[in-house]
Each structure stands twice: as C-alpha cells, then as structure tokens.
Design a protein around this motif. Structure first.
Motif, PDB file in Angstrom:
ATOM      1  N   LEU A 110       0.996  -1.299  -0.095  1.00 28.28           N
ATOM      2  CA  LEU A 110      -0.065   0.021  -0.003  1.00 28.28           C
ATOM      3  C   LEU A 110       1.061   1.289   0.022  1.00 28.28           C
ATOM      4  O   LEU A 110       0.470   2.261  -0.600  1.00 28.28           O
ATOM      5  CB  LEU A 110      -0.980   0.002   1.277  1.00 28.28           C
ATOM      6  N   HIS A 111       1.953   1.188   0.850  1.00 31.25           N
ATOM      7  CA  HIS A 111       2.892   2.492   0.832  1.00 31.25           C
ATOM      8  C   HIS A 111       3.537   2.635  -0.508  1.00 31.25           C
ATOM      9  O   HIS A 111       3.764   3.686  -0.906  1.00 31.25           O
ATOM     10  CB  HIS A 111       3.935   2.278   1.869  1.00 31.25           C
ATOM     11  N   ASN A 112       3.694   1.480  -1.433  1.00 29.48           N
ATOM     12  CA  ASN A 112       4.395   1.584  -2.698  1.00 29.48           C
ATOM     13  C   ASN A 112       3.625   2.068  -3.930  1.00 29.48           C
ATOM     14  O   ASN A 112       3.829   2.373  -4.818  1.00 29.48           O
ATOM     15  CB  ASN A 112       5.061   0.512  -3.071  1.00 29.48           C
ATOM     16  N   ARG A 113       2.243   2.162  -3.668  1.00 29.03           N
ATOM     17  CA  ARG A 113       1.217   2.368  -4.540  1.00 29.03           C
ATOM     18  C   ARG A 113       1.105   3.793  -4.836  1.00 29.03           C
ATOM     19  O   ARG A 113       1.505   4.716  -3.947  1.00 29.03           O
ATOM     20  CB  ARG A 113      -0.327   2.070  -4.421  1.00 29.03           C
ATOM     21  N   ASP A 114       0.528   4.408  -6.116  1.00 31.57           N
ATOM     22  CA  ASP A 114       0.149   5.775  -5.975  1.00 31.57           C
ATOM     23  C   ASP A 114      -1.052   6.120  -5.181  1.00 31.57           C
ATOM     24  O   ASP A 114      -1.877   5.581  -5.199  1.00 31.57           O
ATOM     25  CB  ASP A 114      -0.126   6.122  -7.654  1.00 31.57           C
ATOM     26  N   HIS A 115      -1.085   7.207  -4.422  1.00 30.87           N
ATOM     27  CA  HIS A 115      -1.840   7.703  -3.553  1.00 30.87           C
ATOM     28  C   HIS A 115      -2.794   8.646  -4.200  1.00 30.87           C
ATOM     29  O   HIS A 115      -2.642   9.971  -3.856  1.00 30.87           O
ATOM     30  CB  HIS A 115      -1.169   8.000  -2.029  1.00 30.87           C
ATOM     31  N   VAL A 116      -3.592   8.599  -5.099  1.00 34.34           N
ATOM     32  CA  VAL A 116      -4.256   9.279  -6.004  1.00 34.34           C
ATOM     33  C   VAL A 116      -5.627   9.835  -4.946  1.00 34.34           C
ATOM     34  O   VAL A 116      -5.949  10.850  -5.650  1.00 34.34           O
ATOM     35  CB  VAL A 116      -4.337   8.981  -7.452  1.00 34.34           C
ATOM     36  N   LEU A 117      -6.144   8.904  -4.482  1.00 33.90           N
ATOM     37  CA  LEU A 117      -7.401   9.051  -3.853  1.00 33.90           C
ATOM     38  C   LEU A 117      -7.335   9.841  -2.578  1.00 33.90           C
ATOM     39  O   LEU A 117      -8.487  10.494  -2.256  1.00 33.90           O
ATOM     40  CB  LEU A 117      -8.306   7.897  -3.686  1.00 33.90           C
ATOM     41  N   LYS A 118      -6.201   9.684  -2.048  1.00 31.69           N
ATOM     42  CA  LYS A 118      -6.027  10.537  -0.710  1.00 31.69           C
ATOM     43  C   LYS A 118      -7.054   9.895   0.422  1.00 31.69           C
ATOM     44  O   LYS A 118      -7.554  10.608   0.964  1.00 31.69           O
ATOM     45  CB  LYS A 118      -6.085  11.857  -0.855  1.00 31.69           C
TER      46      LYS A 118
END
Length: 193
Positions: free
Chosen positions: A122-130
C-alpha cells in the motif's frame, strides 16, 4: 454495512476465507486474498504440497484432490475447506495482482509477515485518492480450529468498526478495548489509496 473489508493471509486460503465466509454471511462488503506466489495446500507430506496458480477455481482443486486421495484430504480438512471456499467465490485471488478491485476501508491480515507485505504494498502504490485505509493484523495460527476463532474475532472487530461514524476518530479506543477483552495483541497501520 458501511465499510469495505479485505481479509488477507499467506498462500493456503484458510484464515482469510474463513473470515470472508463469516463476514459475507453477516452482510459485510468483504473480499479475500492471498499474498504468496502460489496457493499451497497440504499434501501427503511436508515436501509434497499441492501447488496451484492463483485464479485456479476452488472446484477444480476440490475435484483433483478428491481423485488423488479423498480420505487423506477429508481427514486433514482440506476438502471441507475447499468446499466452503467454492461457496464463497470462484477462485483464490492474489493481493498484489488485484489492485484494480478498488479500495478497502479496512484490511485484516492474520500473520505479521503478511501484515508487513500489505503495508509495504500500500505504501508503494500511487496515492491518488487520498483515502485512508486501516490495516490490522490479528495473529491467528494456521489451522482449521484457530481460523474459525480468528474469523469470529475479526467479525467482532468489524462490527465495532462499522458501528462508528468514522473509524479514524475512534480506532485507538476500539483496538484497546478489543485487546483487553480478548487478550490478543493487534498490530495496525494506516495507509492511503
């Protein structure tokens, strides 16, 4: 039920699927996953596991093991486990390959190494939704009896979380009360989508 839950275990699909089955019967929006490279089920010996690709239908595994040695796999609980799994969903899914399933509000893991893998993923994913996601590790031994106990504990915790307006505001109190009541230490982390 207002939150979306994921149940994640290693590679044999016992603990996560037991929890998935119970939560689904209780009306929760729940999915389940494994994190290994393959689905591994006990075989005739420790050196001879039954190994399947993620996505192999549970019915296919069940039929194959019934042909191999029905008495062994009935006695060790694998046939009933696969029957339960097939009633819940078509086939096992791998956590790392199913990012397109959307997002979850709460992710449960049942062993610390899986917790670490999910947190890292999860930390390595793009955090686009916030959007926040809560990851909780409820340590459960990998056998059929403990999986049933772990599923009931996960259900209790999901009911507590679901009863809140926003888990972000009350999660510390919920987890502390749960640990005290059940005498189980929980690990948890917060990540984002």
């Amino acid at each position: 039920m207002k939150f979306r839950y994921a149940m994640v275990c290693s590679s044999n699909q016992n603990r996560s699927m037991e929890a998935h089955a119970l939560l689904k019967r209780q009306g929760f929006d729940v999915s389940s996953y494994g994190t290994g490279s393959h689905v591994k089920l006990p075989g005739p010996s420790l050196r001879e596991p039954n190994v399947y690709e993620f996505g192999t239908p549970y019915k296919q595994m069940l039929d194959e093991l019934r042909r191999k040695d029905p008495e062994l796999y009935k006695r060790n609980g694998i046939l009933p486990m696969l029957k339960r799994n097939a009633a819940v969903k078509l086939a096992p899914q791998r956590w790392q390959d199913n990012a397109a399933d959307g997002f979850f509000d709460v992710v449960f893991t049942f062993e610390e190494k899986v917790f670490d893998m999910v947190v890292e993923d999860l930390h390595n994913r793009d955090h686009v939704l916030k959007k926040c996601v809560l990851i909780i590790n409820l340590e459960v031994k990998d056998n059929h009896e403990e999986a049933a106990v772990g599923a009931r504990l996960a259900l209790d915790l999901c009911q507590e979380i679901d009863a809140t307006e926003s888990w972000e505001d009350s999660i510390d109190d919920i987890l502390t009360a749960f640990e005290k009541q059940h005498r189980r230490k929980l690990l948890y982390s917060i990540s984002y989508y």
